[in-house]
Each structure stands twice: as C-alpha cells, then as structure tokens.
Design an enzyme around this catalytic site. Sequence first.
Site, PDB file in Angstrom:
ATOM      1  N   ASP A   1       3.546   1.821  16.508  1.00 24.99           N
ATOM      2  CA  ASP A   1       2.910   2.732  17.459  1.00 24.99           C
ATOM      3  C   ASP A   1       3.744   2.958  18.716  1.00 24.99           C
ATOM      4  O   ASP A   1       4.601   2.139  19.068  1.00 24.99           O
ATOM      5  CB  ASP A   1       1.568   2.149  17.916  1.00 24.99           C
ATOM      6  N   ASP A   2       3.404   4.036  19.384  1.00 28.67           N
ATOM      7  CA  ASP A   2       3.823   4.350  20.762  1.00 28.67           C
ATOM      8  C   ASP A   2       5.249   4.869  20.893  1.00 28.67           C
ATOM      9  O   ASP A   2       5.726   5.132  21.993  1.00 28.67           O
ATOM     10  CB  ASP A   2       3.667   3.144  21.722  1.00 28.67           C
TER      11      ASP A   2
ATOM     12  N   HIS B   1      -0.578   9.895  17.465  1.00 24.86           N
ATOM     13  CA  HIS B   1      -1.099   8.814  18.324  1.00 24.86           C
ATOM     14  C   HIS B   1      -1.528   9.393  19.674  1.00 24.86           C
ATOM     15  O   HIS B   1      -1.486   8.692  20.691  1.00 24.86           O
ATOM     16  CB  HIS B   1      -0.022   7.730  18.481  1.00 24.86           C
TER      17      HIS B   1
ATOM     18  N   HIS C   1      -1.163   8.961  25.075  1.00 25.91           N
ATOM     19  CA  HIS C   1      -1.808   7.654  24.965  1.00 25.91           C
ATOM     20  C   HIS C   1      -3.108   7.600  25.771  1.00 25.91           C
ATOM     21  O   HIS C   1      -3.410   6.641  26.496  1.00 25.91           O
ATOM     22  CB  HIS C   1      -0.871   6.518  25.395  1.00 25.91           C
TER      23      HIS C   1
ATOM     24  N   HIS D   1       4.494  -2.397  17.367  1.00 25.38           N
ATOM     25  CA  HIS D   1       4.940  -1.367  18.314  1.00 25.38           C
ATOM     26  C   HIS D   1       6.460  -1.342  18.313  1.00 25.38           C
ATOM     27  O   HIS D   1       7.081  -2.355  18.667  1.00 25.38           O
ATOM     28  CB  HIS D   1       4.403  -1.672  19.714  1.00 25.38           C
TER      29      HIS D   1
HETATM   30 NI    NI Z   1      -0.657   2.729  21.315  1.00 24.36          NI
END
Ligand code: NI
Length: 498
Positions: free
Chosen positions: A311-312, A361, A365, A455
């Site tokens: 993620d991210d 995603h 955020h 991540h």
């Molecule tokens: Ni995230």
Amino acid sequence: MRIPTPATRHPKNRRRIVLLFITGAILVAAALLVTRFPSRPTADHITAPSDEKYYFSSSNYDGVRSKFVTRDNAREQTSIEYPLTSSQAINAFITQHIEEFDADFKESVAAGSSFNEPMTQTITYQITHHTENHLSIVLYIKQDTMGAHPLAATRFWTFDKTTGRPITTRELMNNADEAQDALVQAAQRAVTAQLAQRDLPTSNVSDDITAEPLEHFIVADETSIGFPMGAGAMLPSSYGEITVSIPVDVLAEHMRHPLAQSLFRVPPPAEPSQPSTPVPSTEQTAKPTPPPTAGADNVCARKACVALTFDDGPGPHTERLLDMLKTEKVRATFYVLGNKAGGNGATLKRMLSEGHQIGNHSWGHTNLTKVSSKNVRDELVTTNDAIRRVTGHAPNTMRPPYGATNATVQAEMKSAGLASVLWSVDTRDWADRNSAIVCQRAVGSAQNGSIILLHDIHKTSVDAVPCIIDGLKKQGFHLVTVNTLLGSPVPGQSYRSR
Ligand code: NI
C-alpha cells in the site's frame, strides 16, 4: 550519608570472602555432579536464561500491546508474540494456552538428539474484531521439530471483555440443541464445498465434523461466524488448514437475541424476496478495465494461495521490490495512491507488464468514512482515471485507507465498479520498522487464502520481502494477485481473504 568506619567495614569484607569461597565450592560440586550424570546435560541448555530475550512493542490494535519472547541457539529458534490486552483475565487465559504449546516444544527440544538444524517455533496472533465489549483473536502456532509432521495449529476465541471469558457457540445460539445441530450441518456443508473446490476427497469428511472443534468462534466480518482451524484440528492433518466460515443468515433464526446481535449483523426474518435493482451509474469513465489476464489463472482452486499487497506507493523502494518479485517469479498487488500515479507512470506500467495487479487506494489517503459521499466518489473516480491514463487499465479493486469503510463507501465503490479488499494478515510494518519481525508476522500468520498487508514505502518492509517469499514458498503457498486469489471480486463486496 553515613560513612562506614574501617572497623565496621573490615569484618564485612571477610564475611564476603568466606561466602564467595562457599559459593565457589558449591558450583564446583555441582559441575562435578553434572559431568558424572551425562544423561541429563540437556536441561541446562533449555532453561539457560541467557538464550531467552524479551521485549515489548506497540501493536496495530487499539489498547493491545505485544510481548515478544525469543530463544535463539543451536537447538531451537523460538519466537512468541503474546497479546497484552487491558484485561488481565484474557491475558492470563491466552498465556496459559501459549505456555502449554511452549512446554511441549521445550520437551521436544530436550529430547532431540541431533541438531543439524535448530527446531523452530513461531507463535503469533491476529485480532479480527475488537470493540468496547468483545475481542476476537486467533493464535497461530507453528512448530517444526524436524520430525515427520510440522505442527500448524490455531486457537481462537471471542472474549467477553467484562468477564474475561471466551463466549461459546452454544451461548451465542441460546444453548439450543437444534441450533447446535444446525451449526454442525452448516459446517459440514462449508467444509465439503471448500474441499471440492480444492479437488480433495469429500467422502466421509462429514463424520469428522462434530460440535467439539466448533466450540469457540471468531468474528472476522459481521456477516459470518469464523472457525480458523489449524491442520488436524477437525479433519486429518493431510487436509491442511481449513477456515470454516458460516454465513449468519444460515443460522439467523437462532441468533435473534442481544448477544448474537451485538456481535453479528443478523438479518431480519425472511420476507418475500425482492428483485435487486442494480444501481445505475453515470460514471462511465471510472468503470474498471483490468488487464485481460487478471483472474484468468485459477491455480488457487487447486493449490494453497496467498496474496501479498503493498500500500501507499509507489515509493523510492518500489522498483527494487519489483526486481525482487521478478527474480522470485512472484506476483503481487499494489494499492497505489491516485496522487502518486502521474509521477510514476513507468513504474505502474512495469507493474502491469510483469503480471502484477494495481488497485485503488484513494487519491490522497483520505479516511473515506469521514467525508461526504460526493468526496468519496471523487477519490475513487479520480484515482481510477489517473491510473488508467498512465497504464491503459483502471483498477477493479479498492483498499480503503485505514481499512475504514461503511455503507456509504461500499455503495460508492459498487457504483464505481470496485470491490473492497481489506486484509487478513497485518504485518504492522509501519509500526515495527524491523524486517525480521515483519517477515515473521507475514509468514507466521499466513493461511490458505490470506491477504497480507505490507507497505512498499518503507525500506524495512521491502527488505523483508525475500524472507517472506522464501518462508511462504517453503510452506507450499503460491503467491498470486488479489484477482487470482479471489477469482472475480464483486463490486461493492468486501473481502479480507478468500
Ligand atoms: Ni494506506
């Protein structure tokens, strides 16, 4: 401060010397005894306090901390993560179960004769549900004593936090015998269906499924009662680990009382069925167009699969991660932020060309449960558009930031053509920037169908990936994308695992 005079100090010193001499003599005598009786030399290795280390760490779960105990020597590699909740009774209950496993393991280590490789033990936990009143937790116990069968066991409970005691399925369903029968039958159907899907023999398995292994349960999502069984807990261990998940609607008539209602979303009594009207969508531009290969491979119908998700990103370590995945011939899923898509077009294109999956995603955020439905829609649509602009394909799955979702968010996802993908294994890599811990959490908690959360913006997480891939492959898992794992995820539906 009182300064002792030489007169008082002197005899004390002499007494110390005598004491030291006596202690020394006892130690020499003890050493002689041990060498006289060589049949028991193992005991001092196992209990040697120098091998055991422990430390505390915050966890990703509100109000829960972890205590790690490790023992690392030529005979064993042990890592145990104890959950420390606010309830002493719950902590004591779980600790007792962990220590029973650990005691057995220590016995095996003590009895072991050849130690070409150390025996290994990993005990970790996952909290799947945590409210003011209830806590659902799964313990994963893996032991490899280098014998015929490594142990892959689980223990799982849903605790009442006021009493500190686990709730039984009997209590959940008003102690009714007919409810217990219905539960067993539902479990038999669920297991038979799962085995058939994995091409495993299903004859006679129903006889093995009794009420006993179904005594405790977890809340994983509010619409199904979960039983994450270790290998051998219910069926012969050759069947591997089996997670039984029984939809609440099947047992709804037995679950209309307050305890069950407080844990699960129990549907109201059946009414004449209504045809469902699909939500009309005007956002044609946001419609997902995943690459044609996605979901085409059905390896997970035959083999144990897990999905690594990152993620991210993309971030400064993502290209290096892609190199690792390429070397290991492993596919993963990247939940990227819309605001990072434009500046990382080459990386996103590389992801797709090397068989990985890209998911949405959100744009920035955002906690989608804290903004208007119009803002939710914007976050979803702008991100899908940005990804499609650079890759030619829009994602079909979305991971809501912080895992935060509600009915409004799900409805917007549905109309944007996105399935909601959460996770079942949380490495908490953002909290512990330690590759060994991240690897241990990913590997120690993985089960068939797991979705593992990482991540790729953290160097330590990317550094952990070779160890994770190696550990998962050694357990026989195929590492696949989310679309391959889930088959065809349905827009608006929420998934934590297969
Ligand atoms: Ni995230």
